[in-house]
Design an enzyme around this catalytic site. Sequence first.
Site, short mmCIF file in Angstrom:
data_model
loop_
_atom_site.label_atom_id
_atom_site.label_comp_id
_atom_site.label_asym_id
_atom_site.label_seq_id
_atom_site.Cartn_x
_atom_site.Cartn_y
_atom_site.Cartn_z
N TYR A 53 0.89 -1.17 0.18
CA TYR A 53 -0.10 0.00 0.10
C TYR A 53 0.88 1.27 -0.13
O TYR A 53 1.70 1.23 0.89
CB TYR A 53 -0.93 -0.04 1.20
CG TYR A 53 -2.14 -1.04 1.08
CD1 TYR A 53 -2.29 -1.80 0.08
CD2 TYR A 53 -2.86 -1.18 2.20
CE1 TYR A 53 -3.31 -2.67 -0.04
CE2 TYR A 53 -3.89 -2.22 1.94
CZ TYR A 53 -3.93 -3.23 1.04
OH TYR A 53 -5.17 -3.99 1.08
N PRO A 208 -16.08 -3.10 0.99
CA PRO A 208 -17.46 -3.33 1.35
C PRO A 208 -18.54 -2.22 0.77
O PRO A 208 -19.69 -2.56 0.37
CB PRO A 208 -17.53 -2.97 2.76
CG PRO A 208 -16.23 -2.13 3.02
CD PRO A 208 -15.22 -2.57 1.81
N LEU A 209 -18.08 -0.98 0.11
CA LEU A 209 -18.81 -0.09 -0.56
C LEU A 209 -18.80 0.09 -1.89
O LEU A 209 -18.97 0.85 -2.57
CB LEU A 209 -18.57 1.29 -0.17
CG LEU A 209 -18.78 1.67 1.42
CD1 LEU A 209 -18.46 2.90 1.85
CD2 LEU A 209 -20.43 1.28 1.79
N ALA A 210 -17.87 -1.16 -2.52
CA ALA A 210 -17.75 -1.32 -4.10
C ALA A 210 -16.77 -0.03 -4.48
O ALA A 210 -17.36 0.35 -5.53
CB ALA A 210 -18.93 -1.53 -4.68
N1 LIG Z 1 -7.00 -7.91 0.10
C1 LIG Z 1 -7.09 -7.34 -1.06
O1 LIG Z 1 -6.82 -7.52 -2.06
C2 LIG Z 1 -7.80 -5.92 -0.81
C3 LIG Z 1 -8.09 -5.04 -2.03
C4 LIG Z 1 -8.60 -3.93 -2.02
C5 LIG Z 1 -8.86 -3.37 -0.56
N2 LIG Z 1 -8.50 -4.04 0.61
C6 LIG Z 1 -8.70 -3.39 1.77
O2 LIG Z 1 -10.25 -3.10 2.24
C7 LIG Z 1 -9.98 -1.84 2.47
C8 LIG Z 1 -11.34 -1.08 2.05
O3 LIG Z 1 -11.36 -1.47 0.57
P1 LIG Z 1 -11.86 -0.11 -0.51
O4 LIG Z 1 -11.13 1.26 -0.24
O5 LIG Z 1 -11.91 -0.64 -1.70
O6 LIG Z 1 -13.21 0.11 0.33
P2 LIG Z 1 -14.84 0.73 -0.14
O7 LIG Z 1 -15.39 0.96 1.09
O8 LIG Z 1 -15.33 -0.25 -1.14
O9 LIG Z 1 -14.32 1.97 -0.78
C9 LIG Z 1 -13.88 2.98 -0.04
C10 LIG Z 1 -13.78 4.26 -1.00
O10 LIG Z 1 -15.39 4.74 -1.39
C11 LIG Z 1 -15.30 5.94 -0.98
N3 LIG Z 1 -16.24 6.26 0.17
C12 LIG Z 1 -16.15 5.98 1.25
N4 LIG Z 1 -16.85 6.37 2.26
C13 LIG Z 1 -17.37 7.17 1.53
C14 LIG Z 1 -18.57 8.03 1.92
N5 LIG Z 1 -19.09 8.10 3.22
N6 LIG Z 1 -19.27 8.89 0.89
C15 LIG Z 1 -18.54 9.02 -0.22
N7 LIG Z 1 -17.56 8.23 -0.86
C16 LIG Z 1 -16.97 7.19 0.04
C17 LIG Z 1 -13.95 6.55 -1.06
O11 LIG Z 1 -13.42 6.70 -2.43
P3 LIG Z 1 -13.51 8.09 -3.14
O12 LIG Z 1 -13.68 9.09 -2.36
O13 LIG Z 1 -12.20 8.11 -3.79
O14 LIG Z 1 -14.38 7.99 -4.22
C18 LIG Z 1 -13.24 5.57 -0.44
O15 LIG Z 1 -11.69 5.49 -0.60
C19 LIG Z 1 -8.70 -1.06 1.75
O16 LIG Z 1 -8.15 0.04 2.60
C20 LIG Z 1 -7.86 -2.20 1.99
O17 LIG Z 1 -7.41 -2.22 3.53
C21 LIG Z 1 -7.75 -5.21 0.37
#
Ligand SMILES: NC(=O)c1ccc[n+]([C@@H]2O[C@H](COP(=O)([O-])OP(=O)(O)OC[C@H]3O[C@@H](n4cnc5c(N)ncnc54)[C@H](OP(=O)(O)O)[C@@H]3O)[C@@H](O)[C@H]2O)c1
Length: 341
Positions: A53, A208-210
């Site tokens: 990361y 979790p929020l795609a």
């Molecule tokens: N093991 C793996 O291969 C893998 C892969 C991916 C992630 N992960 C882990 O999972 C964690 C979460 O993944 P993710 O970041 O993809 O999760 P997510 O919850 O699907 O997406 C998070 C993104 O959604 C937007 N967001 C979140 N809350 C919001 C709100 N209240 N209002 C508006 N936009 C919002 C932001 O992006 P914007 O503001 O940029 O739109 C934020 O960076 C990562 O930090 C990492 O630790 C693991």
Amino acid sequence: MRYRTLGTSGTVVSELALGTMTFGAETDETESCAILDRYVDGGGTFVDTADVYAGGRSEEIIGRWMKADPGRADRIVLTSKARFPTSDDPNDVGVSRRHLARALDASLRRLGVDYIDLYQLHAWEQVTPVEESLRFLDDAIRAGKIGYYGFSNYTGWQIATAAGVAARHGWAPPVTLQPQYNLLSRGIELEIVDAASETGLGILPWSPLAGGWLTGKYQRGVLPTTGNRYAKPQDQAAREERDRDDRVWEILDVLARVADSHSATQGQIALAWLLSRPIVTSVILGARTLDQLTQNLPASEIELSDTEREELDRVSAPRFDEYPYSGWARQDRHRPLEGGR
Ligand SMILES: NC(=O)c1ccc[n+]([C@@H]2O[C@H](COP(=O)([O-])OP(=O)(O)OC[C@H]3O[C@@H](n4cnc5c(N)ncnc54)[C@H](OP(=O)(O)O)[C@@H]3O)[C@@H](O)[C@H]2O)c1
């Protein structure tokens, strides 16, 4: 905040984990530390990172934050991962003993700790014999460098193979699986959930929020320009594909309706739906900003009714229409235990 055991282990973690993939990249150090503070103040205890990361900066930021207040850091159950390339050296990648040993030491150094609670193999890898990686992980547990290990992005057969190898050798078993899982992506229900459940793995859903879609901030046909993940050129194709998919908008409609009835945000409802899935141990929150984290944390206080859960389940149901998953592989679940047919 509620707390659950990490798979079949005895360690307890908050049901919302903090993902730190944006730390040191889209989120600067000051805001990252504010996010960590808010998360801990909200009862969070489980922090997820990885060696790749932001090229290691995510781990460094967490390390400096923990060093600034060792008492607070002591409550954190810490995870990291290895598998993806950390340089162009052909050995700085994969799950060989050589790479895992170096990757783990480098993570410990960046995090400023001598122990990581949960060490995860970031994805399956074809080259290294399973025995080699699992023996390394068992040795690392015995050496006191890690507490447990888990897998990420594994398929059902990969979970079953690895868990079988560990059991045959009497090595420590895996305790968790970190897959992508959310209302727009339920493919793991095909057989990965069953494999994890049979093996005693707790599921830690990522995205979790795609990636922000399930917050409801995107409108059909409107391309984002700046300031969020799907505005990046490399994510345009994924964004356009979702935009064309009627099912995505049907799911978002139901999500919006349920959110209205709870006076909650759509993101909170999407997270609450995941928390209601029995196999889920802890949902890994992604937040680029402190405001986003503040909006998402109350998800843990929301109880969906049976009707709401069923409605969300139905509209987002994965389509298993290919043999054998269409029926044959799943029919035993419905076998009557008493009486004949
Ligand atoms: N093991 C793996 O291969 C893998 C892969 C991916 C992630 N992960 C882990 O999972 C964690 C979460 O993944 P993710 O970041 O993809 O999760 P997510 O919850 O699907 O997406 C998070 C993104 O959604 C937007 N967001 C979140 N809350 C919001 C709100 N209240 N209002 C508006 N936009 C919002 C932001 O992006 P914007 O503001 O940029 O739109 C934020 O960076 C990562 O930090 C990492 O630790 C693991």
